[in-house]
Design an enzyme around this catalytic site. Structure first.
Site, mmCIF file in Angstrom:
data_model
loop_
_atom_site.group_PDB
_atom_site.id
_atom_site.type_symbol
_atom_site.label_atom_id
_atom_site.label_comp_id
_atom_site.label_asym_id
_atom_site.label_seq_id
_atom_site.Cartn_x
_atom_site.Cartn_y
_atom_site.Cartn_z
ATOM 1 N N TYR A 175 30.209 19.995 -85.867
ATOM 2 C CA TYR A 175 29.421 21.115 -85.343
ATOM 3 C C TYR A 175 28.118 20.573 -84.768
ATOM 4 O O TYR A 175 27.421 19.791 -85.430
ATOM 5 C CB TYR A 175 29.170 22.155 -86.439
ATOM 6 C CG TYR A 175 30.473 22.769 -86.899
ATOM 7 C CD1 TYR A 175 31.132 22.293 -88.030
ATOM 8 C CD2 TYR A 175 31.102 23.765 -86.141
ATOM 9 C CE1 TYR A 175 32.364 22.810 -88.415
ATOM 10 C CE2 TYR A 175 32.333 24.286 -86.516
ATOM 11 C CZ TYR A 175 32.951 23.807 -87.652
ATOM 12 O OH TYR A 175 34.185 24.304 -88.023
ATOM 13 N N SER A 176 27.822 20.983 -83.532
ATOM 14 C CA SER A 176 26.590 20.532 -82.878
ATOM 15 C C SER A 176 25.397 21.136 -83.602
ATOM 16 O O SER A 176 25.424 22.300 -83.990
ATOM 17 C CB SER A 176 26.560 21.010 -81.422
ATOM 18 O OG SER A 176 27.782 20.756 -80.785
ATOM 19 N N CYS A 228 28.399 21.733 -72.139
ATOM 20 C CA CYS A 228 28.855 21.826 -73.526
ATOM 21 C C CYS A 228 29.559 23.151 -73.792
ATOM 22 O O CYS A 228 29.133 24.189 -73.293
ATOM 23 C CB CYS A 228 27.673 21.674 -74.483
ATOM 24 S SG CYS A 228 28.176 21.469 -76.199
ATOM 25 N N GLU A 255 30.257 17.502 -73.289
ATOM 26 C CA GLU A 255 30.754 17.572 -74.667
ATOM 27 C C GLU A 255 31.497 18.898 -74.801
ATOM 28 O O GLU A 255 30.887 19.969 -74.936
ATOM 29 C CB GLU A 255 29.614 17.488 -75.682
ATOM 30 C CG GLU A 255 30.124 17.395 -77.119
ATOM 31 C CD GLU A 255 29.070 16.856 -78.075
ATOM 32 O OE1 GLU A 255 28.583 17.668 -78.885
ATOM 33 O OE2 GLU A 255 28.710 15.668 -77.966
ATOM 34 N N TYR A 269 35.142 21.135 -76.316
ATOM 35 C CA TYR A 269 36.122 21.096 -77.401
ATOM 36 C C TYR A 269 36.982 22.348 -77.399
ATOM 37 O O TYR A 269 36.630 23.340 -76.756
ATOM 38 C CB TYR A 269 35.407 20.961 -78.759
ATOM 39 C CG TYR A 269 34.170 21.827 -78.884
ATOM 40 C CD1 TYR A 269 34.270 23.138 -79.280
ATOM 41 C CD2 TYR A 269 32.902 21.310 -78.593
ATOM 42 C CE1 TYR A 269 33.152 23.947 -79.387
ATOM 43 C CE2 TYR A 269 31.770 22.094 -78.698
ATOM 44 C CZ TYR A 269 31.898 23.417 -79.099
ATOM 45 O OH TYR A 269 30.760 24.214 -79.202
HETATM 46 C C1 LIG Z 1 31.737 17.230 -80.660
HETATM 47 C C2 LIG Z 1 32.154 18.605 -81.155
HETATM 48 C C3 LIG Z 1 31.194 19.583 -81.367
HETATM 49 C C4 LIG Z 1 31.572 20.857 -81.823
HETATM 50 N N1 LIG Z 1 30.594 21.808 -81.993
HETATM 51 C C5 LIG Z 1 30.947 23.042 -82.422
HETATM 52 C C6 LIG Z 1 29.941 24.062 -82.593
HETATM 53 O O1 LIG Z 1 28.740 23.841 -82.378
HETATM 54 N N2 LIG Z 1 30.353 25.294 -83.010
HETATM 55 C C7 LIG Z 1 31.688 25.592 -83.245
HETATM 56 O O2 LIG Z 1 31.987 26.731 -83.624
HETATM 57 N N3 LIG Z 1 32.678 24.629 -83.087
HETATM 58 C C8 LIG Z 1 32.318 23.395 -82.693
HETATM 59 N N4 LIG Z 1 33.299 22.433 -82.550
HETATM 60 C C9 LIG Z 1 34.706 22.766 -82.927
HETATM 61 C C10 LIG Z 1 34.869 22.567 -84.453
HETATM 62 O O3 LIG Z 1 34.712 21.209 -84.750
HETATM 63 C C11 LIG Z 1 36.260 22.976 -84.930
HETATM 64 O O4 LIG Z 1 37.245 22.376 -84.135
HETATM 65 C C12 LIG Z 1 36.453 24.488 -84.944
HETATM 66 O O5 LIG Z 1 35.467 25.078 -85.755
HETATM 67 C C13 LIG Z 1 37.826 24.846 -85.491
HETATM 68 O O6 LIG Z 1 37.952 24.275 -86.763
HETATM 69 P P1 LIG Z 1 38.725 25.037 -87.927
HETATM 70 O O7 LIG Z 1 38.774 24.142 -89.112
HETATM 71 O O8 LIG Z 1 38.175 26.385 -88.143
HETATM 72 O O9 LIG Z 1 40.172 25.223 -87.312
HETATM 73 P P2 LIG Z 1 41.449 24.362 -87.695
HETATM 74 O O10 LIG Z 1 41.921 24.748 -89.020
HETATM 75 O O11 LIG Z 1 41.159 22.924 -87.451
HETATM 76 O O12 LIG Z 1 42.446 24.895 -86.604
HETATM 77 C C14 LIG Z 1 42.259 24.451 -85.258
HETATM 78 C C15 LIG Z 1 42.656 25.556 -84.328
HETATM 79 O O13 LIG Z 1 43.993 25.931 -84.580
HETATM 80 C C16 LIG Z 1 44.072 27.304 -84.758
HETATM 81 N N5 LIG Z 1 44.966 27.557 -85.864
HETATM 82 C C17 LIG Z 1 44.920 27.045 -87.103
HETATM 83 N N6 LIG Z 1 45.956 27.482 -87.830
HETATM 84 C C18 LIG Z 1 46.668 28.281 -87.021
HETATM 85 C C19 LIG Z 1 47.842 29.078 -87.169
HETATM 86 N N7 LIG Z 1 48.514 29.105 -88.328
HETATM 87 N N8 LIG Z 1 48.289 29.802 -86.135
HETATM 88 C C20 LIG Z 1 47.629 29.772 -84.976
HETATM 89 N N9 LIG Z 1 46.506 29.061 -84.745
HETATM 90 C C21 LIG Z 1 46.025 28.347 -85.759
HETATM 91 C C22 LIG Z 1 42.666 27.767 -85.188
HETATM 92 O O14 LIG Z 1 42.420 29.070 -84.663
HETATM 93 C C23 LIG Z 1 41.781 26.771 -84.548
HETATM 94 O O15 LIG Z 1 41.412 27.231 -83.259
HETATM 95 C C24 LIG Z 1 32.947 21.159 -82.083
HETATM 96 C C25 LIG Z 1 33.924 20.166 -81.888
HETATM 97 C C26 LIG Z 1 33.544 18.914 -81.417
HETATM 98 C C27 LIG Z 1 34.595 17.877 -81.201
#
Ligand SMILES: Cc1cc2nc3c(=O)[nH]c(=O)nc-3n(C[C@H](O)[C@H](O)[C@H](O)COP(=O)(O)OP(=O)(O)OC[C@H]3O[C@@H](n4cnc5c(N)ncnc54)[C@H](O)[C@@H]3O)c2cc1C
Length: 397
Positions: free
Chosen positions: A196-197, A355, A395, A397
């Site tokens: 998370y940024s 971003c 950046e 994602y």
């Molecule tokens: C450099 C960088 C900076 C970032 N900055 C931010 C930020 O500032 N704010 C922010 O909110 N995020 C940011 N992200 C994204 C964040 O890191 C996560 O990827 C995001 O929050 C999703 O993680 P999660 O664990 O909730 O989803 P995960 O559990 O990892 O799932 C990933 C995706 O799959 C989907 N998913 C999971 N399970 C299912 C299912 N059963 N059916 C359908 N779809 C599904 C979810 O909806 C999600 O979109 C950033 C990513 C990067 C690489």
């Protein structure tokens, strides 16, 4: 041929010889003579205990070496040797690969849109990287969790404030942190951190409090985003990082920044803006923010942003599903302001940051390419030059 290794070193130029690291190291890997404080490569196991206690950061130095520097080398030198050229595919052996790799891969993937190796702006401060990891995470206390988007709107985006409780966590605007969600995945393995940024300036959400804020969107079925969005004040959270050594704010106040974002991609730009407001409140005309969302109610920080004087930061809002307005994306706003954008493209101190959603990259690239062509510039060439200069950053994602 030995596999190169990553060697932990101390920068003798900025080390103040307080020996705190030596007292902290449980492996007695650190020692000193009248000249320098040194690290015994055969004893150091990268536990990182010494990093947070170092008042100058001189201990946060690493070199990938084919042959390690001896203690005598280190006792005798006055400044740190530069990083040697290491052969292609000759990656260093650190034992931290699993985590470093996972986060490094996520960041590299997020930076791919820049079209080549990203570089930090020339005048950016030196970032601290990887101070905390899965093996030794930092723990913070939730100070606040505020919904930024209307209750009625689809997108649930939160402003989360974390109190580091005096734990050193030097993080610069533009860097990100890893949040470790509790629990295990389908294979019974602990969940990997999600990045998370940071959306607060380096001295803290509140000046000199060094508390850290994040902007997190709840993803349907998302493991970490739901965990974070449901946090309550007082909850404890495990963090890794900081991460990111290139998507940074130039310290030179004469630099002009075009910041292009969607949704939570606004996070680093909130940090950039607050940092400039705290450092140079009288600056004018050096910041432009192009900010897209489906509707006004779903645009994080809309209220506070509107209060930032237009002279300090020009705002170009774009809404793609606003009932009572034109259907616009950020690239449309850039084209609306082609004159100003082309001036920034020609400006040797012009910097562009993108971003947020990966999906916006192509549209933004096409707009910048058209605007460049409009003033006789070749965007692909210019983009590579700007990237090499540390003036073009993506950046997504
Ligand atoms: C450099 C960088 C900076 C970032 N900055 C931010 C930020 O500032 N704010 C922010 O909110 N995020 C940011 N992200 C994204 C964040 O890191 C996560 O990827 C995001 O929050 C999703 O993680 P999660 O664990 O909730 O989803 P995960 O559990 O990892 O799932 C990933 C995706 O799959 C989907 N998913 C999971 N399970 C299912 C299912 N059963 N059916 C359908 N779809 C599904 C979810 O909806 C999600 O979109 C950033 C990513 C990067 C690489």
């Amino acid at each position: 041929m030995n596999k190169p290794l990553k060697q932990h070193l101390i920068d003798p130029e900025i080390c103040i010889r307080c020996y705190t690291c030596e007292m902290t190291c449980g492996l007695e890997a650190i020692s000193h003579d009248d000249n320098n404080v040194v690290i015994d490569v055969s004893k150091c196991e990268f536990c990182m205990d010494c990093i947070p206690v170092c008042p100058t950061g001189s201990i946060d130095e690493w070199r990938v070496v084919a042959e390690p520097y001896s203690l005598d080398d280190q006792f005798g030198w006055e400044d740190l040797p530069a990083q040697q050229e290491i052969g292609e595919g000759q990656e260093a052996d650190t034992g931290l690969e699993a985590l470093d790799d996972a986060m490094a891969i996520l960041l590299a993937e997020a930076h791919k849109g820049a079209g080549g190796k990203a570089r930090a702006p020339a005048s950016a401060a030196k970032p601290t990287i990887n101070m905390y990891n899965l093996g030794k995470p930092a723990e913070a206390t939730v100070q606040g969790n505020y919904r930024l988007t209307d209750e009625a709107s689809d997108g649930d985006v939160r402003h989360i404030i974390l109190d580091m409780g005096g734990l050193p966590f030097p993080v610069l605007e533009g860097q990100s942190v890893g949040i470790i969600p509790p629990g295990t995945d389908a294979d019974g393995k602990p969940h990997l951190p999600r990045l998370y940024s940071v959306s607060s300036p380096r001295d803290g959400e509140r000046p000199n409090f060094y508390n850290v804020s994040l902007t997190v969107k709840r993803e349907p079925n998302g493991i970490c985003s739901n965990y974070v969005c449901d946090l309550k004040a007082g909850d404890r959270v495990k963090l890794t990082g900081p991460f990111g050594a290139t998507f940074l704010l130039p310290s030179d106040p004469e630099t002009n920044l075009l910041m292009i974002c969607t949704g939570t991609g606004s996070a680093p730009f909130r940090g950039f803006t607050m940092r400039r407001q705290r450092e140079n409140p009288s600056l004018t005309g050096s910041l432009t923010l192009a900010f897209g969302a489906r509707r006004q109610e779903e645009l994080p920080y809309f209220g506070p942003l509107k209060k930032v004087p237009e002279s300090f930061m020009k705002k170009l809002f774009a809404f793609s599903r606003q009932e009572d307005g034109p259907k616009q994306y950020v690239q449309d706003r850039l084209r609306d302001e082609a004159g100003q954008v082309s001036e920034l493209l020609k400006d040797p101190k012009g910097h562009i940051y993108i971003c947020g959603l990966k999906a916006m990259e192509q549209g933004v690239e096409e707009a910048l390419s058209d605007i460049a062509r409009g003033v006789g510039l070749d965007w692909a060439e210019l983009r590579d030059t700007m990237r090499e200069d540390g003036r073009y950053h993506v950046e997504t994602y």
